[in-house]
Design a protein around this motif. Structure first.
Motif, PDB file in Angstrom:
ATOM      1  N   ARG A   4       0.830  -1.198   0.000  1.00 22.74           N
ATOM      2  CA  ARG A   4       0.000   0.000   0.000  1.00 22.74           C
ATOM      3  C   ARG A   4       0.869   1.255   0.000  1.00 22.74           C
ATOM      4  NH1 ARG A   4      -5.482  -0.057  -0.800  1.00 22.74           N
ATOM      5  NH2 ARG A   4      -5.911   1.393   0.898  1.00 22.74           N
ATOM      6  N   MET A   5       1.953   1.241   0.753  1.00 29.38           N
ATOM      7  CA  MET A   5       2.834   2.397   0.812  1.00 29.38           C
ATOM      8  C   MET A   5       3.625   2.574  -0.475  1.00 29.38           C
ATOM      9  SD  MET A   5       4.231   2.170   4.745  1.00 29.38           S
ATOM     10  CE  MET A   5       5.206   3.667   4.578  1.00 29.38           C
ATOM     11  N   MET A   6       3.808   1.499  -1.240  1.00 24.41           N
ATOM     12  CA  MET A   6       4.517   1.594  -2.508  1.00 24.41           C
ATOM     13  C   MET A   6       3.647   2.184  -3.610  1.00 24.41           C
ATOM     14  SD  MET A   6       6.538  -2.044  -2.667  1.00 24.41           S
ATOM     15  CE  MET A   6       6.786  -1.855  -4.445  1.00 24.41           C
ATOM     16  N   THR A   7       2.324   2.205  -3.402  1.00 26.19           N
ATOM     17  CA  THR A   7       1.405   2.630  -4.459  1.00 26.19           C
ATOM     18  C   THR A   7       1.718   4.016  -5.014  1.00 26.19           C
ATOM     19  OG1 THR A   7      -0.364   1.249  -3.549  1.00 26.19           O
ATOM     20  CG2 THR A   7      -1.024   3.021  -5.029  1.00 26.19           C
ATOM     21  N   PRO A   8       1.953   5.058  -4.171  1.00 27.42           N
ATOM     22  CA  PRO A   8       2.264   6.379  -4.750  1.00 27.42           C
ATOM     23  C   PRO A   8       3.497   6.378  -5.648  1.00 27.42           C
ATOM     24  CG  PRO A   8       1.713   6.588  -2.423  1.00 27.42           C
ATOM     25  CD  PRO A   8       1.849   5.116  -2.708  1.00 27.42           C
ATOM     26  N   LEU A   9       4.527   5.610  -5.275  1.00 27.84           N
ATOM     27  CA  LEU A   9       5.734   5.548  -6.103  1.00 27.84           C
ATOM     28  C   LEU A   9       5.456   4.851  -7.427  1.00 27.84           C
ATOM     29  CD1 LEU A   9       8.409   4.573  -3.418  1.00 27.84           C
ATOM     30  CD2 LEU A   9       7.914   6.833  -4.336  1.00 27.84           C
ATOM     31  N   LEU A  10       4.669   3.781  -7.381  1.00 32.33           N
ATOM     32  CA  LEU A  10       4.368   3.044  -8.591  1.00 32.33           C
ATOM     33  C   LEU A  10       3.466   3.846  -9.523  1.00 32.33           C
ATOM     34  CD1 LEU A  10       3.783  -0.512  -7.081  1.00 32.33           C
ATOM     35  CD2 LEU A  10       5.815   0.343  -8.244  1.00 32.33           C
ATOM     36  N   LYS A  11       2.538   4.619  -8.943  1.00 32.65           N
ATOM     37  CA  LYS A  11       1.638   5.422  -9.767  1.00 32.65           C
ATOM     38  C   LYS A  11       2.399   6.529 -10.493  1.00 32.65           C
ATOM     39  CE  LYS A  11      -2.394   6.569  -8.139  1.00 32.65           C
ATOM     40  NZ  LYS A  11      -3.429   7.068  -7.208  1.00 32.65           N
ATOM     41  N   ARG A  12       3.414   7.092  -9.835  1.00 34.57           N
ATOM     42  CA  ARG A  12       4.216   8.138 -10.477  1.00 34.57           C
ATOM     43  C   ARG A  12       5.305   7.559 -11.366  1.00 34.57           C
ATOM     44  NH1 ARG A  12       4.445  10.492  -5.209  1.00 34.57           N
ATOM     45  NH2 ARG A  12       6.629   9.813  -5.105  1.00 34.57           N
ATOM     46  N   MET A  13       5.551   6.242 -11.194  1.00 35.17           N
ATOM     47  CA  MET A  13       6.631   5.584 -11.933  1.00 35.17           C
ATOM     48  C   MET A  13       7.946   6.343 -11.754  1.00 35.17           C
ATOM     49  SD  MET A  13       5.346   2.848 -13.049  1.00 35.17           S
ATOM     50  CE  MET A  13       6.692   2.297 -14.075  1.00 35.17           C
ATOM     51  N   ASP A  14       8.240   6.680 -10.483  1.00 37.12           N
ATOM     52  CA  ASP A  14       9.454   7.405 -10.153  1.00 37.12           C
ATOM     53  C   ASP A  14      10.615   6.417 -10.148  1.00 37.12           C
ATOM     54  OD1 ASP A  14      11.461   8.962  -9.127  1.00 37.12           O
ATOM     55  OD2 ASP A  14      10.186   9.948  -7.644  1.00 37.12           O
ATOM     56  N   ALA A  15      11.349   6.363 -11.262  1.00 33.50           N
ATOM     57  CA  ALA A  15      12.388   5.350 -11.427  1.00 33.50           C
ATOM     58  C   ALA A  15      13.502   5.494 -10.391  1.00 33.50           C
ATOM     59  CB  ALA A  15      12.972   5.435 -12.838  1.00 33.50           C
ATOM     60  N   ILE A  16      13.910   6.741 -10.092  1.00 30.49           N
ATOM     61  CA  ILE A  16      14.994   6.957  -9.132  1.00 30.49           C
ATOM     62  C   ILE A  16      14.610   6.442  -7.756  1.00 30.49           C
ATOM     63  CG2 ILE A  16      16.430   8.688  -8.015  1.00 30.49           C
ATOM     64  CD1 ILE A  16      17.069   8.287 -10.932  1.00 30.49           C
ATOM     65  N   ALA A  17      13.377   6.754  -7.316  1.00 29.06           N
ATOM     66  CA  ALA A  17      12.928   6.302  -6.004  1.00 29.06           C
ATOM     67  C   ALA A  17      12.860   4.785  -5.948  1.00 29.06           C
ATOM     68  CB  ALA A  17      11.565   6.910  -5.684  1.00 29.06           C
ATOM     69  N   LEU A  18      12.380   4.157  -7.012  1.00 29.33           N
ATOM     70  CA  LEU A  18      12.288   2.696  -7.046  1.00 29.33           C
ATOM     71  C   LEU A  18      13.671   2.057  -7.022  1.00 29.33           C
ATOM     72  CD1 LEU A  18       9.416   2.227  -9.652  1.00 29.33           C
ATOM     73  CD2 LEU A  18       9.278   1.998  -7.170  1.00 29.33           C
ATOM     74  N   ILE A  19      14.636   2.662  -7.720  1.00 28.99           N
ATOM     75  CA  ILE A  19      15.998   2.123  -7.722  1.00 28.99           C
ATOM     76  C   ILE A  19      16.623   2.225  -6.331  1.00 28.99           C
ATOM     77  CG2 ILE A  19      18.337   2.516  -8.594  1.00 28.99           C
ATOM     78  CD1 ILE A  19      17.060   3.328 -11.272  1.00 28.99           C
ATOM     79  N   LEU A  20      16.442   3.368  -5.676  1.00 27.34           N
ATOM     80  CA  LEU A  20      16.970   3.529  -4.322  1.00 27.34           C
ATOM     81  C   LEU A  20      16.337   2.532  -3.365  1.00 27.34           C
ATOM     82  CD1 LEU A  20      17.045   7.438  -4.089  1.00 27.34           C
ATOM     83  CD2 LEU A  20      19.017   5.901  -4.236  1.00 27.34           C
ATOM     84  N   MET A  21      15.017   2.358  -3.475  1.00 25.53           N
ATOM     85  CA  MET A  21      14.315   1.412  -2.615  1.00 25.53           C
ATOM     86  C   MET A  21      14.824  -0.007  -2.836  1.00 25.53           C
ATOM     87  SD  MET A  21      10.215   0.699  -2.479  1.00 25.53           S
ATOM     88  CE  MET A  21      10.215   0.216  -4.224  1.00 25.53           C
ATOM     89  N   LEU A  22      15.005  -0.387  -4.097  1.00 24.08           N
ATOM     90  CA  LEU A  22      15.486  -1.722  -4.414  1.00 24.08           C
ATOM     91  C   LEU A  22      16.919  -1.924  -3.921  1.00 24.08           C
ATOM     92  CD1 LEU A  22      14.933  -4.407  -5.840  1.00 24.08           C
ATOM     93  CD2 LEU A  22      15.781  -3.375  -7.958  1.00 24.08           C
ATOM     94  N   ALA A  23      17.743  -0.886  -4.044  1.00 26.30           N
ATOM     95  CA  ALA A  23      19.137  -0.992  -3.609  1.00 26.30           C
ATOM     96  C   ALA A  23      19.220  -1.218  -2.098  1.00 26.30           C
ATOM     97  CB  ALA A  23      19.905   0.268  -4.001  1.00 26.30           C
ATOM     98  N   VAL A  24      18.417  -0.485  -1.334  1.00 28.56           N
ATOM     99  CA  VAL A  24      18.419  -0.659   0.121  1.00 28.56           C
ATOM    100  C   VAL A  24      17.912  -2.049   0.489  1.00 28.56           C
ATOM    101  CG1 VAL A  24      17.392   0.147   2.276  1.00 28.56           C
ATOM    102  CG2 VAL A  24      18.211   1.802   0.595  1.00 28.56           C
ATOM    103  N   PHE A  25      16.872  -2.517  -0.212  1.00 26.06           N
ATOM    104  CA  PHE A  25      16.340  -3.859   0.057  1.00 26.06           C
ATOM    105  C   PHE A  25      17.394  -4.931  -0.184  1.00 26.06           C
ATOM    106  CE2 PHE A  25      14.498  -7.743  -1.723  1.00 26.06           C
ATOM    107  CZ  PHE A  25      13.754  -8.179  -0.628  1.00 26.06           C
ATOM    108  N   ILE A  26      18.119  -4.814  -1.299  1.00 28.91           N
ATOM    109  CA  ILE A  26      19.149  -5.807  -1.614  1.00 28.91           C
ATOM    110  C   ILE A  26      20.279  -5.750  -0.587  1.00 28.91           C
ATOM    111  CG2 ILE A  26      20.913  -6.447  -3.294  1.00 28.91           C
ATOM    112  CD1 ILE A  26      18.988  -5.568  -5.497  1.00 28.91           C
ATOM    113  N   ALA A  27      20.681  -4.535  -0.220  1.00 27.28           N
ATOM    114  CA  ALA A  27      21.800  -4.380   0.722  1.00 27.28           C
ATOM    115  C   ALA A  27      21.477  -4.997   2.080  1.00 27.28           C
ATOM    116  CB  ALA A  27      22.145  -2.902   0.873  1.00 27.28           C
ATOM    117  N   ILE A  28      20.250  -4.785   2.568  1.00 25.14           N
ATOM    118  CA  ILE A  28      19.891  -5.263   3.902  1.00 25.14           C
ATOM    119  C   ILE A  28      19.309  -6.668   3.855  1.00 25.14           C
ATOM    120  CG2 ILE A  28      18.421  -4.842   5.910  1.00 25.14           C
ATOM    121  CD1 ILE A  28      18.618  -1.872   5.317  1.00 25.14           C
ATOM    122  N   GLY A  29      18.360  -6.890   2.923  1.00 24.00           N
ATOM    123  CA  GLY A  29      17.650  -8.161   2.915  1.00 24.00           C
ATOM    124  C   GLY A  29      18.388  -9.304   2.257  1.00 24.00           C
ATOM    125  N   VAL A  30      19.219  -9.016   1.237  1.00 18.34           N
ATOM    126  CA  VAL A  30      19.897 -10.076   0.504  1.00 18.34           C
ATOM    127  C   VAL A  30      21.359 -10.196   0.909  1.00 18.34           C
ATOM    128  CG1 VAL A  30      20.522 -10.929  -1.785  1.00 18.34           C
ATOM    129  CG2 VAL A  30      18.316  -9.787  -1.442  1.00 18.34           C
TER     130      VAL A  30
END
Length: 205
Positions: A150-176
Motif C-alpha cells: 500500500r505504501m509503494m502505491t504512490p511511487l508506482l503510480k508516479r513511476m518514479d524510477a529513481i525512487a524505485l531504484i533507491l528502494m530496491l538498492a536498500v532492500f538488496i543491501a539489507i535483505g539479501v
C-alpha cells in the motif's frame, strides 16, 4: 442537455488520491481516541491500521505525506510507530498533540499486555497456546507485507524510477547481502536526499 463530460471511471485496482482535510485540526481527545483505536485494532502491527485511519478515514495526511513522515520516523531510534505518533501528533497540535497520540497508542495495549503477561506466566507452557502464537505470527507477516505494498502505491503510480531504484538498492543491501543496517543507512540517507534535491532543483530551473 449538459455539455459536461462525465468523470472517468476510476480503476478498481488503484488507490484513489485522497485530499487531506486541513480545515480543522483534531482535538487532543480526538487524537488520543484515534490512536487508541489504532492500537486496539492493531493485531500484527499498528502500522496497517494507522495508515488506514490517518490517510483514508480521517484524511489527516495524503499517502505521500504519510510515507515521508514514516520514512523520517523509520530512520530515528526507537519503535517506528511510536515515533510516528509523536511526530504526527506534534505536527497537528504541538507538543500536547504528540503526548496525546503517544498516550493513546501505548496506554490501552500496555494495560492489556500486563494482564496477558500474568496469564502467560501461569499457562505459557500449554502446547495449544504456543501453536496459537505461531499462527498469529504468520498473520502478522501477512499484514506487514500488505501495508508495504500500500505504501509503494504512490511511487508506482508516479513511476518514479529513481525512487524505485533507491528502494530496491536498500532492500538488496539489507535483505539479501545482509549488510549492517547502520552502514546502509549512513550511505542511503545522504544519497537519497542529494538525489531528490538535485532532481527538484533541475525541475525548478
Amino acid at each position: 442537455m449538459s455539455t459536461d463530460s462525465a468523470p472517468a471511471a476510476e480503476e478498481p485496482d488503484q488507490e484513489p488520491d485522497i485530499a487531506p482535510d486541513h480545515s480543522l485540526p483534531p482535538s487532543l481527545p480526538a487524537l488520543f481516541m484515534a490512536f487508541a483505536r489504532m492500537s486496539l485494532a492493531g493485531f500484527g502491527g499498528v502500522l496497517v491500521f494507522a495508515r488506514r485511519a490517518i490517510v483514508e478515514q480521517h484524511r489527516w495526511m495524503t499517502a505521500d505525506e504519510f510515507n515521508e513522515t514514516f520514512a523520517l520516523c523509520h530512520f530515528l531510534p526507537g519503535p517506528n510507530i511510536v515515533n510516528l505518533s509523536m511526530v504526527f501528533g506534534s505536527r497537528l497540535r504541538g507538543i500536547a498533540g504528540g503526548v496525546a497520540a503517544f498516550a493513546g497508542l501505548l496506554l490501552p495495549p500496555t494495560l492489556i499486555m500486563t494482564g496477558l503477561a500474568i496469564v502467560y506466566a501461569r499457562f505459557g507452557d500449554v502446547d495449544l497456546l504456543r501453536r496459537s502464537l505461531a499462527g498469529i505470527s504468520c498473520a502478522a507477516v501477512g499484514l506487514l507485507i500488505a501495508v508495504v505494498f500500500r505504501m509503494m502505491t504512490p511511487l508506482l503510480k508516479r513511476m518514479d524510477a529513481i525512487a524505485l531504484i533507491l528502494m530496491l538498492a536498500v532492500f538488496i543491501a539489507i535483505g539479501v547481502l545482509r549488510l549492517p543496517l547502520q552502514a546502509v543507512l549512513l550511505v542511503a540517507i545522504p544519497v537519497s536526499v542529494g538525489v531528490i534535491f538535485l532532481m527538484r532543483r533541475k525541475v525548478a530551473a
